[in-house]
Design an enzyme around this catalytic site. Structure first.
Site, mmCIF file in Angstrom:
data_model
loop_
_atom_site.group_PDB
_atom_site.id
_atom_site.type_symbol
_atom_site.label_atom_id
_atom_site.label_comp_id
_atom_site.label_asym_id
_atom_site.label_seq_id
_atom_site.Cartn_x
_atom_site.Cartn_y
_atom_site.Cartn_z
ATOM 1 N N LYS A 6 12.193 7.367 -1.924
ATOM 2 C CA LYS A 6 13.420 6.851 -2.552
ATOM 3 C C LYS A 6 14.337 7.991 -2.994
ATOM 4 O O LYS A 6 13.960 9.159 -2.957
ATOM 5 C CB LYS A 6 13.060 5.911 -3.713
HETATM 6 C C1 LIG Z 1 10.276 0.524 -2.336
HETATM 7 C C2 LIG Z 1 10.749 -0.860 -2.619
HETATM 8 C C3 LIG Z 1 10.172 -1.660 -3.610
HETATM 9 C C4 LIG Z 1 8.909 -1.278 -4.303
HETATM 10 O O1 LIG Z 1 9.007 -0.073 -4.942
HETATM 11 P P1 LIG Z 1 7.667 0.623 -5.506
HETATM 12 O O2 LIG Z 1 8.199 1.599 -6.499
HETATM 13 O O3 LIG Z 1 7.012 1.273 -4.333
HETATM 14 O O4 LIG Z 1 6.846 -0.443 -6.115
HETATM 15 C C5 LIG Z 1 10.734 -2.867 -3.909
HETATM 16 N N1 LIG Z 1 11.818 -3.305 -3.250
HETATM 17 C C6 LIG Z 1 12.398 -2.589 -2.267
HETATM 18 C C7 LIG Z 1 13.612 -3.116 -1.600
HETATM 19 C C8 LIG Z 1 11.862 -1.355 -1.908
HETATM 20 O O5 LIG Z 1 12.407 -0.650 -0.919
#
Ligand SMILES: *Cc1c(COP(=O)(O)O)cnc(C)c1O
Length: 391
Positions: free
Chosen positions: A191
């Site tokens: 991210k």
């Molecule tokens: C990565 C992601 C999540 C989950 O995030 P985590 O921190 O890995 O739990 C939820 N929604 C979307 C759209 C994502 O890309």
């Protein structure tokens, strides 16, 4: 092909850009003897609140966005069994969090241009049991928050924004995650701000954020920093049955410096984005549509569409060819109803949400990390040309 891939390293998709400041802070944290939730998490929450333009009492750090989504739906006090409308073009965690909160997911198809949930489809999906809308700002592109909030006001619905892709994105000059009752952020490795695993809840109501913090740590009335810190031992009470969702100081140590560089990282990804737009303009692939007027795109995922008939290669054939050239790619996402669990539990078929189905079967995410060098970007562009030209 322009490059001899034998001598080149594998370009890992979504590799984070970790600087010396993160490394030093993580070492300092290890040496401090305080690895768990403590002063660095408190600082990270404060910094994030400033970054979002909200009060420190309106944020809660957790260990993932999945946890953030789960806890916010509970803290919103949505009655069990209520329906929550979300998009079929998302990561499974969005839908799983709805299920973990004891709620019923209802999918509303996306707009094929923006790839975001279509407000008309939301409206059509509203029933007397609907209590919430969970929009996902896909790839970093803000959803139509004006229309979504108008629907929420009209039907008295909670809005929880999944901002996992959209930490820098804005709609009408305001940061995402501050339109709805809650905004949920991810700091997973790939991210825009990475802590390895990590998440943040932003909330409108101080009370609901306070409840989120209790729910995220076993339902305890005081967290460990307040029990074991230098103020002397304090008794705690368990006031509800919570979860183990707290962020560690070791994660916050990384996040503090990732957040400090958030704008620099965005600018780098924006520059890569523009090189891709120019580099692929002549190819028969679908490119991301330009950002909507009045919005700032988070530049999280650069997704191209590989239509077999136009490109002379299938999407999966293209993924294999990229991999053979040692370039990592992603698929965001096969639509949620493509997965057997949801088909078996809800009887969903992908054809019920045709736009999400088609996008999910054609989409490929190309590397878009601030860690990419100019030469890496050239290599991606040349490789895509090499695969498609002459097909
Ligand atoms: C990565 C992601 C999540 C989950 O995030 P985590 O921190 O890995 O739990 C939820 N929604 C979307 C759209 C994502 O890309």
């Amino acid at each position: 092909m322009a490059h001899d891939s034998d001598s080149l390293p594998f370009l890992v998709f979504g590799a984070p850009h970790i600087g010396e400041a993160e490394i030093d802070e993580a070492l300092a944290c290890l040496r401090s003897g305080w690895l768990g939730t403590g002063p660095r998490v408190a600082q990270f929450e404060q910094d994030f609140a400033v970054f979002r333009g909200v009060k420190a009492t309106q944020v809660a750090a957790v260990n993932s966005c999945t946890a953030a989504l789960h806890v916010s739906m509970l803290a919103a006090g949505i009655e069990a069994g209520s329906e929550v409308i979300t998009t079929p073009l998302t990561f499974c965690a969005t839908v799983n969090a709805i299920l973990h909160a004891g709620l019923v997911p209802v999918l509303a198809d996306v707009d094929p241009q923006t790839q975001n949930i279509d407000p008309d489809a939301i409206e059509a999906a509203i029933t007397p049991r609907t209590r919430a809308i969970l929009p996902v700002h896909f790839a970093g592109r803000p959803c139509a928050m004006d229309r979504i909030m108008a629907l929420a006001r009209k039907h008295d619905l909670v809005v929880i924004e999944d901002c996992a892709h959209a930490v820098e994105a804005q709609f009408n000059g305001l940061p995402l995650g501050t339109f709805g009752d809650f905004g949920c952020f991810s700091f997973y490795v790939t991210k825009n701000v990475a802590t390895g695993e990590g998440g943040m809840i932003v909330g409108r109501s101080d009370e609901q954020i306070a409840r989120s913090k209790v729910l995220a740590l076993h339902g305890m009335s005081k967290d460990a920093w307040h029990r074991f810190g230098d103020q002397g031992y304090k008794h705690y009470q368990v006031v509800e049955c919570g979860f183990k969702y707290n962020m560690m100081d070791l994660q916050a140590a990384i996040g503090l410096h990732q957040l400090a560089r958030v704008e620099e990282s965005w600018l780098r990804r924006d520059a890569i984005w523009k090189r891709y737009d120019a580099g692929f303009a002549q190819l028969p692939i679908g490119l991301p549509s330009p950002a909507e007027a009045g919005t700032r795109h988070g530049r999280h995922l650069y997704t191209v569409m590989i239509d077999n008939d136009r490109c002379g290669i299938s999407r999966d054939g293209f993924l294999d060819a990229m991999n053979a050239a040692k370039i990592g790619t992603g698929v965001h996402y096969l639509s949620v109803p493509e997965h057997p669990y949801y088909q078996q539990r809800f009887g969903w078929r992908p054809e019920q949400w045709p736009h999400a189905m088609k996008l999910g079967r054609e989409t490929v995410s190309l590397p878009l990390s601030p860690a990419l060098s100019d030469a890496d970007v050239t290599r991606v562009i040349d490789t895509v040309h090499g695969i498609l030209v002459g097909k």
